[in-house]
Design a protein around this motif. Structure first.
Motif, mmCIF file in Angstrom:
data_model
loop_
_atom_site.group_PDB
_atom_site.id
_atom_site.type_symbol
_atom_site.label_atom_id
_atom_site.label_comp_id
_atom_site.label_asym_id
_atom_site.label_seq_id
_atom_site.Cartn_x
_atom_site.Cartn_y
_atom_site.Cartn_z
ATOM 1 N N UNK A 148 30.141 31.695 27.078
ATOM 2 C CA UNK A 148 29.588 30.621 26.259
ATOM 3 C C UNK A 148 28.406 29.984 26.977
ATOM 4 N N UNK A 149 27.484 29.430 26.196
ATOM 5 C CA UNK A 149 26.306 28.752 26.722
ATOM 6 C C UNK A 149 26.725 27.431 27.363
ATOM 7 N N UNK A 150 26.239 27.159 28.575
ATOM 8 C CA UNK A 150 26.567 25.898 29.244
ATOM 9 C C UNK A 150 25.826 24.713 28.632
ATOM 10 N N UNK A 151 24.748 24.967 27.895
ATOM 11 C CA UNK A 151 23.945 23.887 27.323
ATOM 12 C C UNK A 151 24.483 23.452 25.961
ATOM 13 N N UNK A 152 24.624 24.411 25.026
ATOM 14 C CA UNK A 152 25.035 24.042 23.671
ATOM 15 C C UNK A 152 26.461 24.463 23.322
ATOM 16 N N UNK A 153 27.089 25.311 24.134
ATOM 17 C CA UNK A 153 28.460 25.744 23.884
ATOM 18 C C UNK A 153 28.598 26.912 22.927
ATOM 19 N N UNK A 154 27.480 27.518 22.525
ATOM 20 C CA UNK A 154 27.521 28.638 21.584
ATOM 21 C C UNK A 154 28.154 29.871 22.228
ATOM 22 N N UNK A 155 28.818 30.667 21.411
ATOM 23 C CA UNK A 155 29.382 31.933 21.857
ATOM 24 C C UNK A 155 28.242 32.921 22.071
ATOM 25 N N UNK A 156 28.169 33.494 23.269
ATOM 26 C CA UNK A 156 27.055 34.389 23.598
ATOM 27 C C UNK A 156 27.500 35.848 23.690
ATOM 28 N N UNK A 157 28.692 36.096 24.201
ATOM 29 C CA UNK A 157 29.127 37.478 24.343
ATOM 30 C C UNK A 157 30.504 37.582 24.955
ATOM 31 N N UNK A 158 30.915 38.819 25.187
ATOM 32 C CA UNK A 158 32.212 39.084 25.790
ATOM 33 C C UNK A 158 32.150 40.400 26.538
ATOM 34 N N UNK A 159 33.121 40.601 27.426
ATOM 35 C CA UNK A 159 33.235 41.868 28.142
ATOM 36 C C UNK A 159 34.707 42.137 28.423
ATOM 37 N N UNK A 160 35.029 43.409 28.592
ATOM 38 C CA UNK A 160 36.372 43.818 28.952
ATOM 39 C C UNK A 160 36.307 44.535 30.293
ATOM 40 N N UNK A 161 37.084 44.052 31.239
ATOM 41 C CA UNK A 161 37.177 44.687 32.555
ATOM 42 C C UNK A 161 38.376 45.620 32.503
ATOM 43 N N UNK A 162 38.118 46.908 32.627
ATOM 44 C CA UNK A 162 39.173 47.927 32.539
ATOM 45 C C UNK A 162 40.080 47.887 33.755
ATOM 46 N N UNK A 163 41.365 48.078 33.536
ATOM 47 C CA UNK A 163 42.354 48.131 34.616
ATOM 48 C C UNK A 163 42.314 49.497 35.289
ATOM 49 N N UNK A 164 42.583 49.483 36.596
ATOM 50 C CA UNK A 164 42.700 50.747 37.324
ATOM 51 C C UNK A 164 44.155 51.055 37.649
ATOM 52 N N UNK A 165 45.038 50.039 37.552
ATOM 53 C CA UNK A 165 46.452 50.266 37.832
ATOM 54 C C UNK A 165 47.206 50.520 36.516
ATOM 55 N N UNK A 166 48.464 50.827 36.614
ATOM 56 C CA UNK A 166 49.286 51.097 35.443
ATOM 57 C C UNK A 166 49.980 49.796 35.002
ATOM 58 N N UNK A 167 49.429 49.154 33.973
ATOM 59 C CA UNK A 167 49.913 47.859 33.497
ATOM 60 C C UNK A 167 51.350 47.940 32.979
ATOM 61 N N UNK A 168 51.715 48.999 32.278
ATOM 62 C CA UNK A 168 53.060 49.112 31.717
ATOM 63 C C UNK A 168 54.105 49.232 32.822
ATOM 64 N N UNK A 169 53.743 49.829 33.950
ATOM 65 C CA UNK A 169 54.701 49.918 35.067
ATOM 66 C C UNK A 169 54.957 48.534 35.675
#
Length: 65
Positions: free
Chosen positions: A41-62
Motif C-alpha cells: 500500500x502507498x504510505x502517502x494516500x493508502x491506495x492498494x499498489x500491488x502484491x507478491x507471493x513468496x514461494x515456500x521451499x519447505x514442505x508446508x503440509x509436513x
C-alpha cells in the motif's frame, strides 16, 4: 553460476493516485500452502499498489501434521 539473491523487497512503487513513485508498506496478507502472500500500500494516500507471493521451499503440509 552462484545465485546472488533470494528475494526482492520493494521500497518504492508507482502509485496511480499520487501519480509518482512512493514509499510502500508491506503487509503479510495470507499464509498459503504454496507460500506467503504480501500486499503493498502507498504510505502517502493508502491506495492498494500491488502484491507478491513468496514461494515456500519447505514442505508446508509436513509442518501441519
Amino acid at each position: 553460476m552462484k545465485q546472488q539473491y533470494s528475494d526482492f523487497e520493494a521500497s518504492e512503487l508507482f502509485c496511480p493516485q499520487c501519480k509518482r513513485a512512493v514509499p510502500v508498506r508491506n503487509k503479510l496478507l495470507l499464509v498459503l500452502p504454496q507460500g506467503e502472500k504480501y500486499h503493498y500500500t502507498c504510505q502517502i494516500c493508502g491506495a492498494s499498489i500491488g502484491e507478491k507471493t513468496v514461494r515456500r521451499t519447505d514442505n508446508f503440509t509436513a509442518l501441519i501434521r
